[in-house]
Scaffold this active site. Structure first.
Site, PDB file in Angstrom:
ATOM      1  CB  SER A 465      -1.053  -0.164   1.051  1.00 27.13           C
ATOM      2  OG  SER A 465      -1.964   0.814   1.074  1.00 27.13           O
ATOM      3  CG  ASP A 476       7.541   5.616 -11.260  1.00 19.81           C
ATOM      4  OD1 ASP A 476       8.140   4.384 -11.774  1.00 19.81           O
ATOM      5  OD2 ASP A 476       6.326   5.424 -11.296  1.00 19.81           O
ATOM      6  CE  LYS A 490      -5.344  -3.149   0.510  1.00 13.75           C
ATOM      7  NZ  LYS A 490      -5.643  -1.918   0.326  1.00 13.75           N
TER       8      LYS A 490
END
Length: 710
Positions: A465, A476, A490
């Site tokens: 999460s 990224d 998740k």
């Protein structure tokens, strides 16, 4: 939920009340009118407002049917194929049962389950009066979740005979005599029947409605009044217990998660995957809980603060016949302070390559919501604590930083965004798509960073999460290499909906729905859903992806792509990743501790893939001895040290004992993966320093050339 939706649901609820009046209640475990209304109202909400809108039709009925059977008899030990065939009419009619308020079919299936439990355990009880031949070479297929249903009574009785024989052999290998084995198993089987036949109507309804909710996707649940109360307790972290999340698996109650700051985690004696086979209160004898329901074991573990509970545990990395260990814990509340971020320093390299790496272990993305709301300037949160620890580590002149997110199951989304902001300049962190397809972007609005030096993020399968949001954002942006094993996967958002609030019930009687309402997406347009965050540098995985993680669910939401957010990567990792990987591989190839870890992972995988247990005593003893020898070899230093504990030791022997003690202390405190992750940050610091020196030389050379030209 807005007023229009509430009014709509009140309207459909009145329609459900009419259907509920058609019930004809059987005498045992009968569904109630309230349950019929609850089922109808739940269906309206789930089919209209869930992130994954799925109609309640015949196709969904078949999924509910299969999941309900799985909930009742997960190992295919009680029902026969004839029973399943007898339920055939219900396979495509459970949708009608919910919508029309006639729940007779699922209740009838449950009553057949109770009947079969009584019959199977009665037969098991009879088998205890005979003797078993453990010289025969035969096996017991104990992992049966994917096995076909026993064809008939002959096949199911043969299965149970092997099951009882296996239960007997386990206790025999543990050193119990025949009398003690017979008494232990008789009590176990009697308790099983007692538990299975004292269910109430609300228990049946809870299992059935949860089968419906989870047939949509795995993080959607129905919580009846009792289950809802348990959920509230766990969310407040005010439960007095051991701080462990438990699940049923292969007739064992297994530890799925250790709550940071809880007695279990603090003890250092329990691990994810450990199997609890007995529970004792204070100084009382430990009671066998093999085959018990998870909610019953949870009730045994709960208790008054500062009271003692004893767990009989079969370690996760051991076979079924391994030596148990007893772990005594003192029940306590889980304190925020014990969940808070903590720092340490790991020294790597020698001489010119020596580095000090600051490590910040973050067990949860916590936030004092009340303190923040009130404007308390000193309120606690994960990002504020990490920022403070970074300042302290800077004063200690660390060369790099490692953020340890292993087993961090998430928490506050806002804290995930704020923590990311400590390591990037302004920019998007995560995207969130709602059921209507609209996408919102959560951004870091604060200019500047708390740390702009070399760093890495350490994750494992238990990182979920909010942890995945943070790790994905740094990956990224190219801000830090991610090391470890793929994360949980998740990427969805849930909310709690009170059915009683919608129906305006007083007192409450319907329960709650925990429902998925949104999905997270990375800023690059991908998602952490299902695949998780894949590390740049992978470590050996000790987790089983078939039983732990989003990919272990058969109906998890798929991995999909959306448009990337508008962000500017810093790309600090890609140019050095090949060098980092090469150095890592060269180092671990010579590291004895890492080699030992690889052996442990291979052994754990072998045990995990074993689906057939030998019922031959000689073969089982040989396997048991092999495992014990493997574990004993780890403690040679410990045994040698014990042998040297004598007042008559000579000076040289005392020195050896001290050396052994120091070595043991070093190994006991050593975290192989953490150490290697810190070394990778050290490599990162060295490569950055080299790049900086080269750039400086080039700049100086260019400046010198310009001077000459002038």
């Amino acid at each position: 939920m807005n007023k229009r939706i509430v009014w709509t649901l009140l309207t459909v609820l009145s329609a459900g009340q009419t259907a509920a009046q058609e019930l004809s209640a059987p005498p045992r475990l009968a569904p109630t009118a309230d349950q019929a209304q609850t089922a109808y109202l739940s269906a309206q909400i789930l089919s209209r407002y869930h992130y994954k809108t799925v109609p309640l039709d015949d196709a969904m009925s078949e999924k509910i049917f299969d999941r309900y059977l799985k909930a009742l008899d997960p190992e295919h030990l009680f029902f026969t194929q004839a029973d399943i065939d007898g339920f055939a009419d219900a396979r495509t009619r459970l949708d009608d049962a919910i919508l029309r308020g006639n729940l007779a079919a699922p209740f009838a299936m449950f009553q057949r389950y109770e009947q079969r439990v009584t019959e199977r355990l009665g037969y098991a009880r009879e088998l205890l009066d005979q003797s078993f031949d453990f010289t025969v070479k035969e096996g017991y297929p104990y992992a049966r979740d994917k096995a076909p249903w026993p064809a008939d009574e002959t096949e199911v009785r043969d299965l149970w005979k092997k099951r009882v024989k296996n239960d007997w052999l386990r206790l025999k290998l543990a050193g119990k005599d025949d009398k003690a084995i017979r008494e232990t198993l008789a009590k176990r089987y009697d308790n099983y029947v007692h538990r299975a036949t004292r269910n109430k109507s609300e228990d049946v309804f809870q299992v059935f409605m949860n089968a419906y909710a989870m047939s949509i996707e795995p993080h959607t649940n129905y919580l009846g009044r009792s289950a809802s109360a348990d959920f509230d307790i766990s969310m407040r972290l005010s439960l007095v217990g051991i701080g462990a999340v438990l699940q049923e698996r292969d007739e064992y109650i297994t530890i799925r998660e250790l709550v940071p700051g809880g007695p279990a985690a603090r003890s250092g004696k329990l691990a994810v995957g450990d199997r609890i086979v007995g529970v004792g209160q204070g100084d009382e004898a430990v009671a066998d809980v093999v085959g018990s329901r998870v909610d019953e074991v949870v009730k045994l573990i709960r208790g008054e603060k500062n009271t003692r509970v004893v767990l009989d545990v079969l370690p996760a990395d051991a076979g079924p016949d391994a030596k148990h260990k007893q772990v005594a814990l003192t029940r306590d509340k889980i304190k925020l302070e014990e969940q808070a971020a903590k720092k340490s320093i790991v020294k790597t390299g020698e001489g010119a390559t020596a580095r000090k790496i600051g490590v910040i272990a973050l067990p949860a993305f916590y936030e004092d919501f009340e303190g923040r709301r009130k404007g308390d300037k000193d309120y606690r949160s994960a990002s504020r604590d990490v920022a403070r620890l970074i300042d302290e580590l800077k004063k200690e002149k660390v060369d790099g930083l490692l953020i340890d997110l292993r087993n961090n199951g998430g928490g506050s989304l806002r804290e995930a965004v704020e923590l990311t902001g400590l390591f990037i300049d302004k920019g998007p962190v995560v995207q969130q798509r709602r059921p209507d397809g609209q996408i919102g972007v959560e951004k870091d609005e604060h200019a500047g960073t708390a740390w702009d030096g070399p760093m890495a993020v350490l994750i494992n399968r238990g990182s979920a999460s909010a942890s995945e949001i943070f790790a994905a954002a740094l990956q990224d942006y190219g801000r830090a290499p991610i090391v470890g094993e793929p994360s949980f996967g998740k990427g969805t958002v849930q909310t709690m909906i009170s059915l009683d609030q919608i129906a305006r019930n007083e007192p409450p009687k319907f329960g709650d729905l925990k429902m998925t309402v949104a999905q997270f997406f990375r800023i690059n347009g991908g998602t952490t859903q299902l695949r998780g965050v894949v590390p740049d540098i992978r470590f050996p995985s000790v987790s089983d992806p078939d039983s732990f993680g989003e990919s272990s669910y058969d109906n998890a939401l798929p991995w999909i792509q959306v448009k990337a957010a508008d962000f500017r990567p810093v790309d600090e990792v890609a140019p050095r990743l090949a060098d980092l990987q090469r150095r890592h591989e060269a180092r671990v190839a010579k590291d004895k501790d890492f080699a030992q870890l690889l052996q442990d992972v291979a052994e754990f995988k072998r045990l995990r893939e074993t689906k057939l247990l030998s019922l031959n005593e000689a073969e089982r003893r040989q396997e048991k001895d092999r495992q014990e020898a493997r574990l004993k070899s780890r403690d040679k230093g410990k045994d040698k040290l014990a042998a040297l504990r004598d007042d008559g030791l000579q000076a040289g022997e005392r020195s050896l004992a001290a050396d052994l003690a120091a070595e043991k202390a070093r190994k006991d405190s050593k975290d192989v993966l953490l150490t290697e992750a810190a070394r990778i940050v050290g490599d990162e610091a060295e490569l950055l320093a080299t790049r900086t020196q080269l750039a400086l030389r080039e700049r100086n050379a260019a400046a010198g050339k310009a001077t000459t030209l002038r």
